[in-house]
Write a protein that holds these residues in place. Sequence first.
Motif, PDB file in Angstrom:
ATOM      1  N   HIS A   1       0.847  -1.188   0.000  1.00  0.00           N
ATOM      2  CA  HIS A   1       0.000   0.000   0.000  1.00  0.00           C
ATOM      3  C   HIS A   1       0.879   1.233   0.000  1.00  0.00           C
ATOM      4  O   HIS A   1       1.921   1.246   0.641  1.00  0.00           O
ATOM      5  CB  HIS A   1      -0.896   0.000   1.231  1.00  0.00           C
TER       6      HIS A   1
ATOM      7  N   LEU B   1      -6.169   9.309   3.481  1.00  0.00           N
ATOM      8  CA  LEU B   1      -7.119   8.227   3.672  1.00  0.00           C
ATOM      9  C   LEU B   1      -6.340   6.911   3.734  1.00  0.00           C
ATOM     10  O   LEU B   1      -5.638   6.556   2.794  1.00  0.00           O
ATOM     11  CB  LEU B   1      -8.106   8.216   2.500  1.00  0.00           C
TER      12      LEU B   1
ATOM     13  N   ASN C   1      -6.445   3.017   3.864  1.00  0.00           N
ATOM     14  CA  ASN C   1      -7.276   1.838   3.597  1.00  0.00           C
ATOM     15  C   ASN C   1      -7.279   0.925   4.823  1.00  0.00           C
ATOM     16  O   ASN C   1      -6.240   0.665   5.421  1.00  0.00           O
ATOM     17  CB  ASN C   1      -6.666   1.140   2.380  1.00  0.00           C
ATOM     18  N   LYS C   2      -8.474   0.439   5.188  1.00  0.00           N
ATOM     19  CA  LYS C   2      -8.552  -0.380   6.409  1.00  0.00           C
ATOM     20  C   LYS C   2      -7.721  -1.656   6.295  1.00  0.00           C
ATOM     21  O   LYS C   2      -7.151  -2.151   7.265  1.00  0.00           O
ATOM     22  CB  LYS C   2     -10.009  -0.718   6.740  1.00  0.00           C
ATOM     23  N   MET C   3      -7.611  -2.174   5.068  1.00  0.00           N
ATOM     24  CA  MET C   3      -6.808  -3.378   4.843  1.00  0.00           C
ATOM     25  C   MET C   3      -5.329  -3.072   5.058  1.00  0.00           C
ATOM     26  O   MET C   3      -4.587  -3.870   5.632  1.00  0.00           O
ATOM     27  CB  MET C   3      -7.061  -3.822   3.397  1.00  0.00           C
ATOM     28  N   ALA C   4      -4.931  -1.902   4.545  1.00  0.00           N
ATOM     29  CA  ALA C   4      -3.533  -1.497   4.701  1.00  0.00           C
ATOM     30  C   ALA C   4      -3.202  -1.357   6.183  1.00  0.00           C
ATOM     31  O   ALA C   4      -2.146  -1.794   6.647  1.00  0.00           O
ATOM     32  CB  ALA C   4      -3.282  -0.181   3.978  1.00  0.00           C
TER      33      ALA C   4
ATOM     34  N   GLU D   1      -3.057  -4.784   7.814  1.00  0.00           N
ATOM     35  CA  GLU D   1      -1.836  -5.489   7.444  1.00  0.00           C
ATOM     36  C   GLU D   1      -0.623  -4.927   8.160  1.00  0.00           C
ATOM     37  O   GLU D   1       0.270  -5.662   8.570  1.00  0.00           O
ATOM     38  CB  GLU D   1      -1.625  -5.392   5.934  1.00  0.00           C
TER      39      GLU D   1
ATOM     40  N   ASN E   1     -12.343  -9.465  10.417  1.00  0.00           N
ATOM     41  CA  ASN E   1     -11.296  -8.551  10.817  1.00  0.00           C
ATOM     42  C   ASN E   1     -11.698  -7.081  10.828  1.00  0.00           C
ATOM     43  O   ASN E   1     -11.231  -6.325  11.655  1.00  0.00           O
ATOM     44  CB  ASN E   1     -10.101  -8.754   9.905  1.00  0.00           C
ATOM     45  N   PHE E   2     -12.575  -6.703   9.893  1.00  0.00           N
ATOM     46  CA  PHE E   2     -12.884  -5.275   9.792  1.00  0.00           C
ATOM     47  C   PHE E   2     -13.628  -4.796  11.028  1.00  0.00           C
ATOM     48  O   PHE E   2     -13.358  -3.712  11.533  1.00  0.00           O
ATOM     49  CB  PHE E   2     -13.661  -4.978   8.517  1.00  0.00           C
ATOM     50  N   GLU E   3     -14.519  -5.620  11.507  1.00  0.00           N
ATOM     51  CA  GLU E   3     -15.200  -5.279  12.758  1.00  0.00           C
ATOM     52  C   GLU E   3     -14.179  -5.139  13.873  1.00  0.00           C
ATOM     53  O   GLU E   3     -14.259  -4.249  14.707  1.00  0.00           O
ATOM     54  CB  GLU E   3     -16.170  -6.393  13.155  1.00  0.00           C
TER      55      GLU E   3
ATOM     56  N   TYR F   1     -16.580   5.437   5.722  1.00  0.00           N
ATOM     57  CA  TYR F   1     -17.318   4.182   5.590  1.00  0.00           C
ATOM     58  C   TYR F   1     -16.930   3.415   4.331  1.00  0.00           C
ATOM     59  O   TYR F   1     -16.861   3.960   3.241  1.00  0.00           O
ATOM     60  CB  TYR F   1     -18.836   4.459   5.597  1.00  0.00           C
ATOM     61  N   GLY F   2     -16.676   2.162   4.489  1.00  0.00           N
ATOM     62  CA  GLY F   2     -16.430   1.294   3.350  1.00  0.00           C
ATOM     63  C   GLY F   2     -14.992   1.265   2.899  1.00  0.00           C
ATOM     64  O   GLY F   2     -14.604   0.435   2.095  1.00  0.00           O
ATOM     65  N   ILE F   3     -14.171   2.207   3.379  1.00  0.00           N
ATOM     66  CA  ILE F   3     -12.815   2.174   2.853  1.00  0.00           C
ATOM     67  C   ILE F   3     -11.738   2.270   3.926  1.00  0.00           C
ATOM     68  O   ILE F   3     -10.769   1.513   3.874  1.00  0.00           O
ATOM     69  CB  ILE F   3     -12.634   3.227   1.741  1.00  0.00           C
TER      70      ILE F   3
ATOM     71  N   ASN G   1      -2.278   0.402  -6.149  1.00  0.00           N
ATOM     72  CA  ASN G   1      -1.760   1.754  -5.930  1.00  0.00           C
ATOM     73  C   ASN G   1      -2.538   2.803  -6.721  1.00  0.00           C
ATOM     74  O   ASN G   1      -2.758   3.912  -6.244  1.00  0.00           O
ATOM     75  CB  ASN G   1      -0.276   1.810  -6.284  1.00  0.00           C
TER      76      ASN G   1
ATOM     77  N   GLU H   1      -5.571   3.504  -4.857  1.00  0.00           N
ATOM     78  CA  GLU H   1      -5.243   4.291  -3.663  1.00  0.00           C
ATOM     79  C   GLU H   1      -5.026   5.758  -4.015  1.00  0.00           C
ATOM     80  O   GLU H   1      -5.443   6.652  -3.279  1.00  0.00           O
ATOM     81  CB  GLU H   1      -4.005   3.709  -2.980  1.00  0.00           C
TER      82      GLU H   1
ATOM     83  N   ASP I   1      -7.092   8.873  -2.697  1.00  0.00           N
ATOM     84  CA  ASP I   1      -6.309   9.908  -2.039  1.00  0.00           C
ATOM     85  C   ASP I   1      -6.559  11.285  -2.650  1.00  0.00           C
ATOM     86  O   ASP I   1      -6.277  12.310  -2.038  1.00  0.00           O
ATOM     87  CB  ASP I   1      -4.818   9.542  -2.158  1.00  0.00           C
TER      88      ASP I   1
ATOM     89  N   GLU J   1     -16.722   4.194  -1.662  1.00  0.00           N
ATOM     90  CA  GLU J   1     -17.092   2.864  -1.219  1.00  0.00           C
ATOM     91  C   GLU J   1     -16.877   1.831  -2.327  1.00  0.00           C
ATOM     92  O   GLU J   1     -16.407   0.722  -2.081  1.00  0.00           O
ATOM     93  CB  GLU J   1     -18.549   2.871  -0.770  1.00  0.00           C
TER      94      GLU J   1
ATOM     95  N   GLY K   1     -13.307   1.235  -2.607  1.00  0.00           N
ATOM     96  CA  GLY K   1     -12.908   0.457  -1.438  1.00  0.00           C
ATOM     97  C   GLY K   1     -13.216  -1.012  -1.628  1.00  0.00           C
ATOM     98  O   GLY K   1     -12.421  -1.886  -1.280  1.00  0.00           O
TER      99      GLY K   1
ATOM    100  N   PHE L   1     -11.615  -9.652  21.596  1.00  0.00           N
ATOM    101  CA  PHE L   1     -12.711  -9.130  20.789  1.00  0.00           C
ATOM    102  C   PHE L   1     -13.795 -10.187  20.593  1.00  0.00           C
ATOM    103  O   PHE L   1     -14.983  -9.901  20.650  1.00  0.00           O
ATOM    104  CB  PHE L   1     -12.159  -8.664  19.440  1.00  0.00           C
TER     105      PHE L   1
END
Lengths: 225, 416
Positions: A104, A168, A170-173, A176, A188-190, A216-218, B232, B235, B239, B249, B252, B304
């Motif tokens: 990322h 911004l 990314n939630k995945m980034a 990770e 995992n996202f929760e 939201y969502g990203i 990328n 992204e 960005d 979304e 995403g 969790f």
Amino acid sequence: MKILIIEDEPDMSNNIAEYLRNEHYVVEQAFDYSTALDKLAIYDYACVLIDVTLPGGSGLQILKELKKEKKDDGVIIISAKGSIDDRITGLELGADDYLSKPFHLTELLARIRSVLRRRQFEGNNFVEEGNVKVDIANRQVFVDEILLNLNRKEYNVLWYLLANKNKLVNKMALAEHVWGDNADLSDNFEFVYSQIKNLRKKLRDAGADIEIEAIYGIGYKLEIK
Amino acid sequence: MKLFNKSSIYIAASFLAVISVWAFIFYFVIVNEMYDNLDDTLEDQADLIINKTHNDSSLLQLHGFQLENFSITDTTNVKGRKKSYVTTSIFLPYENEVKEVRMLTQIFEINGKFYTLKIITSIVDTEDVVDVIIQSIFWLFIVTIFIVVLLNSVVLKRLWRPFYSTINSLKTYQLDNSKLPDFQKSNIQEFKELNRALKLLFDKNLDIFNSQKQFIENASHELQTPLAIAINKLELLTDSGNLSDNQLEQVGNALEHLERITRLNKSLLLLSKIENRQFNQQTAIDISLLTRDIIADFEQQLLFKEIKLNIKSEPSVQNLHEDLARILITNLIKNAIVHTPQGDTIAININGNVFSISNSGTLALDETKIFSRFYKNIASRNSTGLGLAIIKAITDMYGFTLTYHFKNAHIFEIKF
């Protein structure tokens, strides 16, 4: 601050260049082995990103040359091979860090900032954003000089978001970066969200000038108030 | 049926046939030869008697085989003045019984008178001959069969030894350990050919197998850069700050799927690297320490999901590649966490050479399938379906036993 990208894939190189330019770095690009050596011989760079497989030679060879010339440029090795040998060889040859493709851009930026900071502050490094101070060496966070009680992962989350402030993430980034290869747990996202929620609460309770916004969502974005 | 039993049966059967025919012919030849001999003797005796009758005419009165083995009768029939031999049964007064005899009938002339001389000699009973022949044939047959079986078991076994050795090395051969079996050298053309043909077959298959493995690795590598570029690019798009929430979304979501491909690709790459034996270094690793270290990483995830973790461990030092050891234990724990319902328990037990991990569940999984690639028991969006396959590949590589069984809980066990 000048950064050199040594990468033969134009699209790959341009993506990185564009992202770093947005961050106000001065970026130069080299697309093959000899151009890279030429540029390194003439200019000094704060950080050099080196792809291992290049037309005309190996990225690791460039790293060797660089160290032979006793150049002090920070080096991050980038490899599509992702093999452990490459990583170990790269780090043994004196690279500051290693990233395997795909990565990322936020991760790359965080790594570059770490490398630059290590080189500039020689270990004595604090990052200050508003009333928040991060002691990187001791992995501690202070709000108005009062120690904030964070666990290891919360610290990593905050540190990653700080390194990418106003961007911004990314939630995945984020997952990770913080949880490594364990980032792929099914819910995992929760989980990431719950961790962010805890962190936010701690920051708010301490009256920090930092806000973590969920998009939201990203992903998430850290902003300084 | 074993080759040498079968060949023994064939040889025995053909021997039986040959010996039977031979016995039959032998009988006739023997009987014929016997008669020839008898006939010669009879002829000599007849000549002797006829000569004697010239001096001793009393002999001409001896008939009816009273005391002698010959009888002389007057005859008028001169036409058939020749000798005839027959085998016949006659009553012998001096023995007082009917006996089978060989008889020469000869007509001779003395002083113008004709006489018939019948001279007999007793013969061996043909039934006795047959008996003797059958007996000796029977013993010949037994001895022959015994020798055949003996030769078969010694000679054939010795001759076929290279064949059995080849078969044995085939039984233990596995395509993926890429070491060609060493066939026993033989100077027998057929076995040489067999071994050569097998070697050719193996080389070809090994080539295909290796290039297949190499192909997966290369394909995975080649995918990394395009994936990186696509991720990328998206992204950069997010960005830029020009996207609406809805567009963000969408992007995403696209990113999420690219991440999935990335993970899949990494797992495939890891799997093929394990199978290509690219992890050679071994270090002594305490599995207990490693497990506790990994669990620390999962602390928040466990919290969790409110999962209770019971761990009982003794130091257990094993030799394996550091990264693979970490991947092995991590994957097992990750698998347990993913499949444990909120608030349930995971138990880890490390005892001697056994690592076992169990998590509660209600239904047993198919143990023949769970370790195969892309087997997914539940539709899980984020799972690559390769986690357990990777565990299996690692344990296979080191020769550890990996088992799954269900006993009120899913239990995975590794014997190092």
